[in-house]
Design an enzyme around this catalytic site. Structure first.
Site, PDB file in Angstrom:
ATOM      1  CG  ASN A   1      -5.750   3.588   8.896  1.00 41.09           C
ATOM      2  OD1 ASN A   1      -5.990   4.488   8.714  1.00 41.09           O
ATOM      3  ND2 ASN A   1      -5.052   3.626   9.908  1.00 41.09           N
TER       4      ASN A   1
ATOM      5  CB  CYS B   1       4.861   5.222  19.165  1.00 41.56           C
ATOM      6  SG  CYS B   1       5.155   4.924  21.422  1.00 41.56           S
TER       7      CYS B   1
ATOM      8  CD  GLN C   1      -6.927  -0.661   6.893  1.00 41.31           C
ATOM      9  OE1 GLN C   1      -8.408  -2.238   7.264  1.00 41.31           O
ATOM     10  NE2 GLN C   1      -5.978  -0.792   7.387  1.00 41.31           N
TER      11      GLN C   1
ATOM     12  CB  SER D   1      -2.054  -3.001   1.177  1.00 44.87           C
ATOM     13  OG  SER D   1      -0.938  -3.505   2.356  1.00 44.87           O
TER      14      SER D   1
ATOM     15  N   GLY E   1       0.517  -1.513  -0.324  1.00 47.47           N
ATOM     16  CA  GLY E   1       0.036   0.105  -0.001  1.00 47.47           C
ATOM     17  C   GLY E   1       1.030   1.295   0.423  1.00 47.47           C
ATOM     18  CB  THR E   2       3.727   2.397   1.960  1.00 45.60           C
ATOM     19  OG1 THR E   2       3.082   1.686   3.769  1.00 45.60           O
ATOM     20  CG2 THR E   2       4.567   3.231   2.230  1.00 45.60           C
TER      21      THR E   2
HETATM   22  N1  PLP Z   1      -3.615   3.048   3.636  1.00 47.76           N
HETATM   23  C1  PLP Z   1      -4.042   1.698   4.406  1.00 47.76           C
HETATM   24  C2  PLP Z   1      -5.504   3.581   5.200  1.00 47.76           C
HETATM   25  C3  PLP Z   1      -3.295   1.499   5.878  1.00 47.76           C
HETATM   26  O1  PLP Z   1      -3.765   1.463   6.630  1.00 47.76           O
HETATM   27  C4  PLP Z   1      -2.066   0.523   5.265  1.00 47.76           C
HETATM   28  C5  PLP Z   1      -1.319   0.048   5.940  1.00 47.76           C
HETATM   29  O2  PLP Z   1      -1.843   0.675   7.545  1.00 47.76           O
HETATM   30  C6  PLP Z   1      -1.587   1.589   4.298  1.00 47.76           C
HETATM   31  C7  PLP Z   1      -2.021   2.663   4.099  1.00 47.76           C
HETATM   32  C8  PLP Z   1       0.056   1.055   4.174  1.00 47.76           C
HETATM   33  O3  PLP Z   1       0.079  -0.414   3.455  1.00 47.76           O
HETATM   34  P1  PLP Z   1       1.388  -1.427   3.653  1.00 47.76           P
HETATM   35  O4  PLP Z   1       0.635  -1.774   4.987  1.00 47.76           O
HETATM   36  O5  PLP Z   1       0.921  -2.226   2.467  1.00 47.76           O
HETATM   37  O6  PLP Z   1       2.587  -0.538   3.067  1.00 47.76           O
END
Ligand code: PLP
Length: 393
Positions: free
Chosen positions: A149, A323, A177, A197, A71-72
């Site tokens: 999330n 954190c 999510q 993701s 996702g990132t």
């Molecule tokens: N976007 C949302 C809403 C998420 O909850 C997350 C992960 O916690 C991400 C993006 C990032 O995804 P990834 O862990 O696959 O990099």
């Protein structure tokens, strides 16, 4: 009872079907899909089947899907396409840090103007403010987290995309999510860019996808050997891609409203059980929410301490806080909804799944009130330093 896991928004277990689909690509089919021999061509074919499975979930064509590391990376790819100094990106005050931190960097490094649209006490985007900002010249992109999330609050995506398109602004949707937890169609079909993701949908970690609508602008984040039609360099994570495809196929084929409503019933029972017994508040419960997510503030309780007591009692959940550099910061999402810093630091997130059982909810309802009572009897006032009490055993 073994640990009860109510942290499915953090990550999810691999489903056996997904593991099985991946197995062959961790074993015999280990070839590089870019090689020319027959074995490699079979791997290439499997990747393209996965692409079609992901496309089906996202209401897209296979050519519109690019595999990424998660996702990132998908979010970074979508946002970092905007490189013109002075360009505006509209976003929301309740984003995940994958978008928030990236936008902060874009503002600092490239002189992009990042405009954060507020959310109300219910967590929903202020549509009047959005309409005002959409009228301003120079908007390159609207970035929106569809299902939050931390709170599970679901934004009215179809309406938001419609507003943006009327103003000629393309939209990137963080559906990390939302995928697997609610129907994506028909709203998703209008999005210009979509990020998902693998590990949030019972697939593997380290894999994700970015959907880029055909007519939309694209520039790659990672250049290299021409993979993914020159859109994302690097030898493909074949087992990950196969696992992501299978996880998407299972969502399209199976997880209908029936499964989701049984998750909602368990989540509601948890919330009712807690609000009946304790002084606590459910955040975002006046807005449409994901069926599985519950963000609960226990006023006067340090969430970090509560988390540890709950883990000792066999319940895994998470805080609504992040954190950073060893200093506990209150959640941006919760403070954007108007919670005080103290209340934001007193909030836990419980996230269920279709694997969650009634017995697990019973266990949660038994141990949470006990942990709250124990913590209240030993902790320092909430404004003071965080004191984490862990009984010796
Ligand atoms: N976007 C949302 C809403 C998420 O909850 C997350 C992960 O916690 C991400 C993006 C990032 O995804 P990834 O862990 O696959 O990099």
């Amino acid at each position: 009872m073994p640990n009860v896991y109510l942290d499915h928004n953090a990550t999810t277990p691999l489903l056996p079907e997904v593991r099985e689909a991946m197995q062959v690509y961790l074993g015999d089919q280990w070839f590089n899909p870019s090689s020319g021999h027959r074995g490699a061509k079979l791997v290439r074919k499997a990747i393209e089947e996965s692409r079609a499975q992901v496309a089906r979930l996202l209401g897209a064509t296979p050519e519109e899907i690019i595999f990424t590391s998660g996702g990132t990376e998908s979010i970074n790819t979508a946002l970092r396409m905007v490189d013109q100094k002075g360009a505006r990106i509209l976003t929301t005050a309740a984003e995940h840090s994958a978008a928030y931190e990236t936008l902060q960097e874009l503002a600092k490094e490239r002189g992009i103007e990042v405009v954060s649209i507020g959310v109300g006490a219910d967590g929903l985007l202020d549509l009047e403010e959005l309409a005002r900002e959409l009228k301003v010249e120079g908007n390159y992109l609207l970035n929106i987290l569809w299902a939050n999330n931390e709170t599970g609050v679901v934004q009215p995506l179809a309406e938001i995309i419609d507003m943006a398109h009327q103003a000629g602004v393309p939209v990137h949707v963080d559906a990390v999510q939302a995928a697997g937890k609610m129907p994506l169609s028909p709203a998703i079909a209008a999005a210009d860019y979509v990020s998902i993701s693998g590990h949030k949908i019972n697939g593997p970690k380290g894999i994700g996808a970015l959907m880029v609508r055909k007519a939309r602008r694209f520039s790659s984040l990672i250049s290299g050997g021409g993979q993914e039609q020159k859109r994302r360099g690097g030898t493909e994570n074949v087992p990950g891609i196969i696992g992501l495809g299978k996880a998407c196929e299972l969502i399209v084929d199976g997880a209908g409203d029936e499964g989701l409503s049984s998750v909602a019933a368990k989540r509601d029972r948890l919330e009712k059980g807690l609000t009946d017994q304790l002084e606590c508040r459910v955040n975002g419960n006046e807005a449409p929410r994901l069926a599985n997510t519950s963000s609960i503030t226990f006023p006067g309780c340090h969430a970090e301490g509560l988390l540890l007591l709950l883990e000792d009692a066999g319940l895994i959940c998470s805080t609504g806080s992040a954190c950073s550099t060893g200093k506990l910061q209150p959640s941006r999402v919760l403070t954007a909804m108007g919670l005080s810093r103290a209340d934001a630091k007193s909030t836990l997130r419980f996230s269920l799944s279709q694997l969650t059982t009634d017995q697990e909810i019973d266990h949660a309802l038994e141990v949470i009130p006990k942990a709250v009572a124990k913590l209240k009897s030993v902790q320092s006032p909430i404004a003071g330093p965080v004191v984490v009490y862990r009984p010796k055993s």
